[in-house]
Motif scaffolding. Structure first.
Motif, PDB file in Angstrom:
ATOM      1  N   GLN A 170       9.829  10.384   5.397  1.00 62.99           N
ATOM      2  CA  GLN A 170       9.982  11.193   6.608  1.00 62.99           C
ATOM      3  C   GLN A 170       8.744  12.069   6.786  1.00 62.99           C
ATOM      4  N   LEU A 171       8.175  12.044   7.968  1.00 60.59           N
ATOM      5  CA  LEU A 171       7.018  12.870   8.298  1.00 60.59           C
ATOM      6  C   LEU A 171       7.444  13.872   9.365  1.00 60.59           C
ATOM      7  N   ASP A 172       7.475  15.141   9.012  1.00 56.84           N
ATOM      8  CA  ASP A 172       7.956  16.184   9.919  1.00 56.84           C
ATOM      9  C   ASP A 172       6.882  16.587  10.929  1.00 56.84           C
ATOM     10  N   PRO A 173       7.280  17.185  12.047  1.00 52.33           N
ATOM     11  CA  PRO A 173       6.307  17.626  13.046  1.00 52.33           C
ATOM     12  C   PRO A 173       5.295  18.606  12.450  1.00 52.33           C
ATOM     13  N   GLY A 174       4.011  18.383  12.731  1.00 53.57           N
ATOM     14  CA  GLY A 174       2.971  19.261  12.226  1.00 53.57           C
ATOM     15  C   GLY A 174       2.609  19.037  10.766  1.00 53.57           C
ATOM     16  N   GLN A 175       3.244  18.095  10.109  1.00 52.32           N
ATOM     17  CA  GLN A 175       3.004  17.872   8.678  1.00 52.32           C
ATOM     18  C   GLN A 175       1.800  16.966   8.460  1.00 52.32           C
ATOM     19  N   THR A 176       0.981  17.315   7.478  1.00 55.34           N
ATOM     20  CA  THR A 176      -0.179  16.511   7.081  1.00 55.34           C
ATOM     21  C   THR A 176      -0.035  16.151   5.607  1.00 55.34           C
ATOM     22  N   VAL A 177      -0.204  14.877   5.282  1.00 57.40           N
ATOM     23  CA  VAL A 177      -0.122  14.420   3.896  1.00 57.40           C
ATOM     24  C   VAL A 177      -1.343  13.579   3.573  1.00 57.40           C
ATOM     25  N   SER A 178      -1.708  13.551   2.303  1.00 54.65           N
ATOM     26  CA  SER A 178      -2.868  12.790   1.856  1.00 54.65           C
ATOM     27  C   SER A 178      -2.499  11.939   0.653  1.00 54.65           C
ATOM     28  N   SER A 179      -3.391  11.042   0.279  1.00 55.45           N
ATOM     29  CA  SER A 179      -3.155  10.144  -0.862  1.00 55.45           C
ATOM     30  C   SER A 179      -2.951  10.931  -2.141  1.00 55.45           C
ATOM     31  N   VAL A 180      -2.066  10.442  -2.989  1.00 55.85           N
ATOM     32  CA  VAL A 180      -1.856  11.044  -4.301  1.00 55.85           C
ATOM     33  C   VAL A 180      -3.091  10.825  -5.171  1.00 55.85           C
ATOM     34  N   GLU A 181      -3.576   9.592  -5.220  1.00 53.60           N
ATOM     35  CA  GLU A 181      -4.761   9.230  -5.992  1.00 53.60           C
ATOM     36  C   GLU A 181      -5.667   8.376  -5.111  1.00 53.60           C
ATOM     37  N   PRO A 182      -6.975   8.555  -5.209  1.00 54.71           N
ATOM     38  CA  PRO A 182      -7.872   7.721  -4.408  1.00 54.71           C
ATOM     39  C   PRO A 182      -7.927   6.296  -4.934  1.00 54.71           C
ATOM     40  N   LEU A 183      -8.290   5.387  -4.047  1.00 64.88           N
ATOM     41  CA  LEU A 183      -8.523   3.990  -4.426  1.00 64.88           C
ATOM     42  C   LEU A 183     -10.034   3.833  -4.609  1.00 64.88           C
ATOM     43  N   VAL A 184     -10.448   3.245  -5.717  1.00 66.53           N
ATOM     44  CA  VAL A 184     -11.883   3.159  -6.034  1.00 66.53           C
ATOM     45  C   VAL A 184     -12.422   1.783  -5.658  1.00 66.53           C
ATOM     46  N   TRP A 185     -13.509   1.780  -4.901  1.00 63.96           N
ATOM     47  CA  TRP A 185     -14.187   0.528  -4.563  1.00 63.96           C
ATOM     48  C   TRP A 185     -15.302   0.300  -5.577  1.00 63.96           C
ATOM     49  N   ASP A 186     -15.326  -0.870  -6.182  1.00 68.72           N
ATOM     50  CA  ASP A 186     -16.312  -1.161  -7.224  1.00 68.72           C
ATOM     51  C   ASP A 186     -17.644  -1.678  -6.677  1.00 68.72           C
ATOM     52  N   ARG A 187     -17.833  -1.562  -5.367  1.00 64.79           N
ATOM     53  CA  ARG A 187     -19.081  -1.943  -4.695  1.00 64.79           C
ATOM     54  C   ARG A 187     -19.359  -3.445  -4.805  1.00 64.79           C
ATOM     55  N   THR A 188     -18.290  -4.247  -4.734  1.00 63.53           N
ATOM     56  CA  THR A 188     -18.455  -5.697  -4.726  1.00 63.53           C
ATOM     57  C   THR A 188     -17.786  -6.291  -3.496  1.00 63.53           C
ATOM     58  N   ARG A 189     -18.152  -7.535  -3.190  1.00 60.23           N
ATOM     59  CA  ARG A 189     -17.515  -8.249  -2.086  1.00 60.23           C
ATOM     60  C   ARG A 189     -16.216  -8.876  -2.590  1.00 60.23           C
ATOM     61  N   SER A 190     -15.123  -8.664  -1.875  1.00 56.36           N
ATOM     62  CA  SER A 190     -13.837  -9.208  -2.310  1.00 56.36           C
ATOM     63  C   SER A 190     -13.478 -10.464  -1.531  1.00 56.36           C
ATOM     64  N   SER A 191     -12.628 -11.282  -2.185  1.00 53.93           N
ATOM     65  CA  SER A 191     -12.007 -12.427  -1.528  1.00 53.93           C
ATOM     66  C   SER A 191     -10.835 -12.843  -2.396  1.00 53.93           C
ATOM     67  N   VAL A 192      -9.875 -13.509  -1.796  1.00 58.25           N
ATOM     68  CA  VAL A 192      -8.669 -13.895  -2.538  1.00 58.25           C
ATOM     69  C   VAL A 192      -8.975 -14.923  -3.622  1.00 58.25           C
ATOM     70  N   SER A 193     -10.129 -15.564  -3.538  1.00 59.75           N
ATOM     71  CA  SER A 193     -10.461 -16.620  -4.504  1.00 59.75           C
ATOM     72  C   SER A 193     -11.361 -16.128  -5.634  1.00 59.75           C
ATOM     73  N   THR A 194     -11.750 -14.857  -5.592  1.00 57.42           N
ATOM     74  CA  THR A 194     -12.661 -14.352  -6.640  1.00 57.42           C
ATOM     75  C   THR A 194     -12.100 -13.113  -7.336  1.00 57.42           C
ATOM     76  N   CYS A 195     -10.802 -12.968  -7.392  1.00 55.59           N
ATOM     77  CA  CYS A 195     -10.195 -11.751  -7.966  1.00 55.59           C
ATOM     78  C   CYS A 195     -10.530 -11.592  -9.448  1.00 55.59           C
ATOM     79  N   ASP A 196     -10.666 -12.705 -10.167  1.00 54.92           N
ATOM     80  CA  ASP A 196     -10.936 -12.641 -11.601  1.00 54.92           C
ATOM     81  C   ASP A 196     -12.352 -13.086 -11.941  1.00 54.92           C
ATOM     82  N   ASP A 197     -13.214 -13.220 -10.936  1.00 51.23           N
ATOM     83  CA  ASP A 197     -14.580 -13.697 -11.170  1.00 51.23           C
ATOM     84  C   ASP A 197     -15.590 -12.594 -10.874  1.00 51.23           C
TER      85      ASP A 197
END
Length: 226
Positions: A170-197
């Motif tokens: 539930q998001l109340d009127p005037g309420q602002t929320v942010s991420s609990v923890e940031p997501l870190v980008w490892d500075r690589t190109r992603s694709s579904v076929s290279t997740c473990d490469d």
């Protein structure tokens, strides 16, 4: 001078005296045993409430607002998910769904520029600018992070995502929320076929981050890799 003969009592008198002394000893012992078992001095102490228990019950510091603040601050789900300030609510399922007309979603990076090797930390911020509370899915199944350079999409958080989940809050009127923890980008190109490469490393330059939560997209946020 005449002397009177000493009068001796009969054996029955002596027996009665010995019996009386014996009864007195028995009474004294019985009273001592009764006191030891009954312990009346402990009864009054047990009846009185302890200072710690009475102090907790009547403490003015345990205010409802303090308890509510504690529960409101509990985390919702792991990395990237908005804070549990917008906590799961049993009534959320009966509320209107948040729309882009009321809720603003923003893409947030921890810096504007990153030196070589520094990994960007990505977050989400949501604000309900409407007049009514609404429900929104902030689970990992309903959110995405996309990094692009121009028209070239470099990385998506959903490419190698595992076990996505839903979480309606539930998001109340005037309420602002942010991420609990940031997501870190490892500075690589992603694709579904290279997740473990091994994946290509991002080149120096300007990139844009766009996030989406519950079907509401953010405007691009630009940052630079050096």
């Amino acid at each position: 001078m005449s002397t009177r003969p000493v009068r001796r009592h009969s054996p029955a008198v002596y027996r009665r005296r010995r019996l009386a002394v014996l009864l007195l000893v028995v009474l004294v012992i019985g009273a001592a045993v009764a006191l030891a078992l009954w312990r009346p001095w402990e009864g009054s102490a047990a009846a009185a409430p302890s200072p710690s228990s009475s102090g907790t019950a009547a403490s003015p510091d345990a205010s409802p607002s303090a308890s509510a603040g504690a529960s409101a601050g509990a985390p919702a789900t792991p990395s990237g998910t908005p804070s549990a300030a917008a906590s799961p609510s049993p009534s959320a399922s009966t509320m209107p769904v948040c729309s882009s007309g009321d809720v603003t979603v923003s893409a947030v990076t921890d810096r504007d520029s990153y030196s070589a090797g520094a990994e960007p930390q990505l977050s989400i911020r949501m604000e309900n600018g409407g007049d009514t509370a609404c429900a929104i899915n902030v689970g990992t199944a309903a959110q995405s992070f996309t990094i692009s350079s121009g028209t070239d999409v470099w990385w998506r958080s959903t490419d190698c995502q595992t076990e996505p989940s839903d979480q309606i809050v539930q998001l109340d009127p005037g309420q602002t929320v942010s991420s609990v923890e940031p997501l870190v980008w490892d500075r690589t190109r992603s694709s579904v076929s290279t997740c473990d490469d091994d994946r290509p490393r991002a080149l120096a330059g300007y990139y844009n981050l766009v996030v989406s939560v519950g079907g509401i997209d953010s405007e691009p946020t630009q940052f630079r890799l050096r």
